[in-house]
Design a protein around this motif. Structure first.
Motif, short mmCIF file in Angstrom:
data_model
loop_
_atom_site.label_atom_id
_atom_site.label_comp_id
_atom_site.label_asym_id
_atom_site.label_seq_id
_atom_site.Cartn_x
_atom_site.Cartn_y
_atom_site.Cartn_z
N VAL A 1 9.23 17.87 6.22
CA VAL A 1 8.40 18.36 7.34
C VAL A 1 7.94 17.27 7.86
CG1 VAL A 1 6.44 19.84 8.03
CG2 VAL A 1 8.22 20.82 6.54
N PHE A 2 7.09 16.40 7.11
CA PHE A 2 6.57 15.14 8.00
C PHE A 2 7.57 14.33 8.50
CE2 PHE A 2 2.21 14.46 6.46
CZ PHE A 2 2.01 15.46 5.65
N MET A 3 8.74 14.15 8.08
CA MET A 3 9.71 13.02 8.63
C MET A 3 10.40 13.70 9.98
SD MET A 3 9.71 10.99 6.53
CE MET A 3 10.67 9.79 7.21
N PHE B 1 0.79 -1.25 0.01
CA PHE B 1 0.09 -0.18 -0.08
C PHE B 1 0.84 1.11 0.06
CE2 PHE B 1 -3.54 -2.76 0.74
CZ PHE B 1 -4.47 -2.33 -0.26
N ALA B 2 2.04 1.26 0.56
CA ALA B 2 3.02 2.33 0.77
C ALA B 2 3.32 2.69 -0.91
CB ALA B 2 4.06 2.18 1.40
N TYR C 1 5.44 7.35 8.61
CA TYR C 1 4.80 6.81 7.29
C TYR C 1 4.33 7.75 6.24
CZ TYR C 1 4.60 2.27 9.45
OH TYR C 1 4.77 0.73 10.06
N ALA C 2 3.61 8.66 6.85
CA ALA C 2 3.14 9.58 5.82
C ALA C 2 4.23 10.32 5.07
CB ALA C 2 2.14 10.58 6.55
N GLY C 3 5.15 10.50 5.84
CA GLY C 3 6.33 11.56 5.22
C GLY C 3 7.22 10.58 4.23
N MET D 1 11.02 0.45 1.34
CA MET D 1 11.48 -0.51 2.04
C MET D 1 11.61 -0.06 3.56
SD MET D 1 11.21 -3.00 0.12
CE MET D 1 12.09 -4.55 0.41
N SER D 2 12.13 1.25 3.71
CA SER D 2 12.24 1.48 5.14
C SER D 2 10.71 1.51 5.97
CB SER D 2 12.72 3.14 5.28
OG SER D 2 13.58 3.37 4.43
N ALA D 3 9.54 1.89 5.05
CA ALA D 3 8.37 1.87 5.59
C ALA D 3 8.03 0.29 5.85
CB ALA D 3 7.29 2.41 4.44
#
Lengths: 306, 660
Positions: B330-332, A142-143, B406-408, B426-428
């Protein structure tokens, strides 16, 4: 209208889903199946019964069935039903979806450990491990799609996936396959888990709830059916083209839910549960699917592949 | 600024109160001064945090090192906020927890050291002079070293303390080297001046950044520099390990951000290396946490994991910024800052809970515990809250920070090319894997300590811990819940630091979007709370008028159940260990039964830290080879030794002649 569709899909369909599975299994076994709504009657029967509570257990054991069922219901709030959109959609709702389901799982694991039974501990340990294996794949898929489409929400992603283009078709097939494996895992179905087994040593989910009874058991069963329904609704969201009309897509959604239930019943009748050591390998199948989706996304975005 | 300084002084004073005042007034006075210190410190730092005002104080220092300048900016004010809030909670807990140690003769000095640790960190964040910074840094390291050595008469504590001392000084050496290079270049010990001079010279900036980042990473406990954490935390008393893990390792993060503010954003290669190390820390850290059986070691490894997540957030933020995507950065940064703040709450909560258990049972081995939720009800529920928060469950704070990360990642993934895209996604995946494994680690930790029935007689005498300790834990649990349910208010505390870090780039759009997301989470959680209430009501109604029967746990027909049939911690994590063993390595301790009538046999196994053993092996091999080659000199032959003497004389003669 939206709320009506929602309650129909997520409050009623789980029972039908379970009923279809039972009927399909009966068909394969050459038996006369139970009524389609038998799971619902069982649900009501369980609600009417009293409980037997283990003296070892405590507060978390009491809270877990409520937490598990509520978590599944909350998760269903953000699942879009094709043709009506989701009840509540926001950026990153798929992250919320995965984590709220994990919250229910956290409570169920802690609750089965609270009974102090060796069997329930065994189930809890397996449940924790297997879901940890499935989660990264769900996120990578999903990402990737979310980054690919530029939308952070389920409905944004699903609106982005159109049928017709070959690579999109590949994504649809891969995603549906991965989500279906997740459905089997979350719903504790063959080949990951066998709900009909009678040997505690080979159980996962069933053994975790050995000490639950009465209304608690009703909630636990409902949560498990609801999760399967939710994942099949997600599959239908991926498959159905966003341009399809509302009425037709709703019909297709129902069709896909029913198909998923039939498929689950067939798998359960035709295959045996995998050996416990082979389950991780089966689950890591989703990881390879996830990597495939990621590479398609990379190829399309940066490789100019159409 | 003056309020803040007053806060530091009050924090310092609090530690001296137990030594001065008679024991009758000791506790209330200590708490009053502590509270006043926290209030003054907050009053002092909040303007910097919210309005981004900048102000500085200068004292003339020793002539060699220039003026001592002290200043707060939003980033340092943010870390000061962590120190103040979590530090005050820690000192509150210490007051209750130390009652159990009242027989220990070093107790008065211990109070002084605690307050010294907190006030040195408060001072550290505002130092703008290298010399002052290193002094505060040393003060912090030494105070924490002596705190770890509280029970230094025990051999394992002593060993862990010395290990900590040495590793801290390797770190301090790296930091010092980095600063000295900068100071030589700038001709000044002022951090601002160094920054101005260094920014023009890319090569020096790179070297300085690497030295500083490596040195601060030692403090932060990022792999491969984490080895002191799983030793020092179990050795230290729990209030100390809580504060070290919750607050002090964040100073490592602060240091890395300081290095960034000196040398500018690191170049891409370094960012990717940092990202890789962070992800490895996160995944390996939680795998070890899920496999250990010492409860404080588990928490220590989980700190490694969380530092990994925080640093992954910052590294990806640097990468996005490098590619010019401020919006995603900014998100991160917001996610990473929030995670640092929240981690200080839930990690302290968990350490304090573990401390309460340890004080009642005198064992850290979770295999000997069990069933404590009946004897320590409040501690059990608070610990459960901490476990929910650290596993990033919705309704609790950990979820919010990981959500932003995650969003960032998703927003920024497309910024550059396929490499960044793959690395980001992959980091997510890795963060979600740590999430899944954290559920294993923390359901295991909670359940084996508190659930089921007791596994040994050590829990027999357990009872609820004292009120002051509980008060500190209630406060921290409240913060965990508040951070999860009303994240939009906590986000306000990180917006100024994020803008400051991004050096005035346009951040307003991203802030508005984040606020919107957090508000929707808050709303859906409120909706969720009503769903929970509805489900609860359904069950309540259906149970109305019925009485629960109670019985033994179902043992599949077997009636004589015993506590020994319970699942152990080791068996709980066995499925994971069976898979991870190929990566993590494993040690086995086996003493086979001997003879016809064997008396004793022993088997033990566990995970061995692969990074530590790898590094130890490398160093051992290197030193072994080097000194082994020296051993050839000592041949045992008298003629050779006479020859050496002659060569030396000849060389000395030649040297003397040549110099003349």
């Amino acid at each position: 209208m939206k709320i009506l569709i929602y309650s129909a899909v997520f409050l009623l369909m789980p029972f039908i889903f379970a009923g279809i599975i039972n009927n399909v299994k009966s068909f394969w076994a050459g038996r006369q199946g139970p009524p389609l709504l038998q799971p619902f009657f069982d649900f009501v029967k369980f609600l009417k019964k009293g409980r037997v509570i283990s003296v070892t257990s405590g507060g978390i054991f009491a809270a877990a069935p409520v937490a598990g069922a509520a978590a599944a219901l909350i998760a269903s709030l953000v699942v879009p039903v094709s043709g009506s959109g989701s009840l509540f959609s926001f950026g990153g709702d798929f992250i919320f979806f995965a984590y709220i389901l994990a919250l229910g799982k956290f409570f169920m694991i802690a609750s089965s450990m609270e009974t102090g039974s060796s069997f329930e501990g065994m189930g809890a340990s397996r449940e924790a491990f297997f879901s940890a294996l499935v989660e990264p794949s769900f996120f990578i898929i999903f990402a990737s799609l979310s980054a690919f489409s530029g939308h952070l929400s389920f409905s944004g992603i699903m609106n982005f996936i159109r049928t017709g283009e070959p690579l999109m078709t590949a994504i649809i097939i891969l995603c549906s396959a991965s989500l279906y494996v997740t459905l089997l895992t979350e719903g504790c179905r063959v080949p990951v888990d066998d709900p009909n087994t009678h040997l505690e040593l080979t159980m996962i989910h069933e053994v975790m709830v050995l000490d639950n009874s009465g209304p608690d058991m009703a909630l636990i069963n409902y949560a498990s059916w609801l999760k399967m329904t939710m994942f099949s609704v997600l599959i239908s969201g991926i498959i159905i083209d966003p341009a399809t009309g509302a009425g037709i897509s709703l019909a297709i959604t129902l069709l896909i839910i029913i198909t998923a239930a039939i498929a689950t019943g067939c798998i359960e009748s035709m295959f045996a549960r995998l050996r416990m050591t082979h389950v991780p390998q089966f689950l890591l199948l989703t990881a390879s699917i996830a990597v495939a989706v990621l590479s398609i996304a990379v190829l399309v975005i940066f490789g100019g592949l159409k | 600024m003056h309020n803040y300084t007053a806060g530091i002084i009050l924090f310092l004073c609090a530690g001296f109160i137990p030594s001065i005042l008679p024991s009758k007034f000791k506790s209330p006075a200590y708490l009053a001064v502590l509270f006043a210190g926290a209030v003054f410190s907050l009053l002092g730092l909040l303007p910097f945090l919210f309005s981004g005002s900048l102000e500085s104080m200068t004292f003339s220092g020793p002539p060699l090192f220039g003026d001592f300048k002290f200043a707060l900016n939003p980033v340092s004010a943010f870390f000061a906020l962590i120190i103040t809030v979590s530090g005050a909670a820690g000192m509150l807990y210490a007051e209750g927890h130390l009652k159990g140690y009242s027989a220990n003769k070093g107790i008065k000095g211990h109070y002084v050291l605690i307050s010294l640790l907190i006030s040195s960190m408060l001072a550290l964040v505002m130092c703008r002079n290298v010399f002052a910074f290193m002094m505060a840094w040393e003060l912090m390291s030494l105070a924490s070293f002596f705190l770890v050595m509280f029970e230094g008469e025990k051999e394992d504590v002593f060993k862990a303390g010395i290990n900590y001392f040495i590793i801290m000084h390797i770190g301090a050496f790296l930091i010092g080297a980095g600063f000295v290079i900068g100071a030589l270049k700038a001709g000044s010990f002022d951090i601002g001046a160094i920054s101005v001079m260094v920014r023009g010279d890319e090569k020096t900036a790179g070297i300085i950044f690497l030295l500083l980042a490596a040195g601060f990473a030692v403090k932060a406990g990022l792999m491969p520099f984490h080895t002191w954490l799983p030793r020092a935390h179990p050795a230290a008393p729990s209030h100390v390990s809580g504060m070290m893990s919750g607050i002090m390792i964040k100073m490592g993060i602060f240091g890395i951000l300081l290095a960034v503010s000196i040398t500018g954003f690191p170049e891409l290669r370094i960012c990717y290396i940092m990202l890789a190390l962070s992800v490895i820390s996160a995944v390996l850290g939680i795998i070890y946490a899920a496999g250990e059986s010492d409860m404080k070691k588990i928490l220590a490894y989980s700190s490694v994991e969380n530092i990994g997540i925080i640093m992954a957030g910052f590294s990806l933020g640097f990468i996005f910024k490098n590619y010019g995507n401020v919006y995603a950065a900014v998100f991160m940064f917001a996610g990473a800052f929030l995670h640092a703040l929240f981690h200080s709450f839930f990690k302290e909560l968990l350490f304090f809970g573990a401390g309460a258990v340890y004080q009642n049972t005198h064992t850290r081995n979770i295999e000997e515990l069990g069933g404590l939720s009946k004897k320590m009800k409040a501690t059990a529920y608070l610990f459960f809250c901490g476990a929910l928060a650290i596993t990033a469950m919705p309704f609790f704070s950990g979820f919010i920070s990981e959500f932003l990360i995650y969003a960032g990642i998703i927003t920024g993934a497309k910024t550059n090319g396929p490499v960044l895209f793959t690395a980001a996604i992959m980091s997510a995946g890795a963060v979600s894997l740590t999430g899944g494994l954290a559920i294993i680690a923390f359901t295991r930790l909670y359940s084996v300590i508190f659930s089921g029935s007791s596994r040994s007689e050590k829990t027999d005498a357990a009872s609820e811990t004292n009120g002051l300790s509980l008060a500190a834990m209630y406060f921290l649990a409240f913060m965990c819940l508040a951070g999860g349910v009303l994240p939009q208010y906590f986000f306000k505390a990180v917006s100024a630091p994020v803008s400051y870090l991004l050096d005035g780039a346009h951040t307003a759009d991203a802030f508005a979007v984040i606020q919107g997301l957090l508000k929707s989470i808050s709303f859906v959680l409120a909706l969720g709370a009503s769903v929970i209430a509805a489900v609860y009501l359904i069950r309540k109604i259906s149970l109305r008028g019925k009485k629960d029967e109670s019985s033994e746990t179902w043992g599949c027909g077997y009636q004589k159940s015993s506590a020994r049939v319970q699942y152990t911690a080791d068996s709980f994590s066995e499925p994971l260990s069976a898979v991870s063993r190929s990566v993590t390595g494993k040690y086995e301790d086996l003493e086979k039964p001997k003879g016809v009538l064997p008396k004793k046999a022993f088997y033990g196994s566990g995970l061995s830290d692969v990074i530590e053993s790898f590094f130890a092996a490398c160093i051992n091999r290197f030193t072994g080879r080097f000194f082994g080659s020296l051993a050839n000199v000592q041949s045992g032959n008298m003629q050779h030794y006479i020859l050496y003497g002659l060569i030396f004389l000849l060389a000395a003669f030649v040297y003397a002649m040549a110099v003349k």
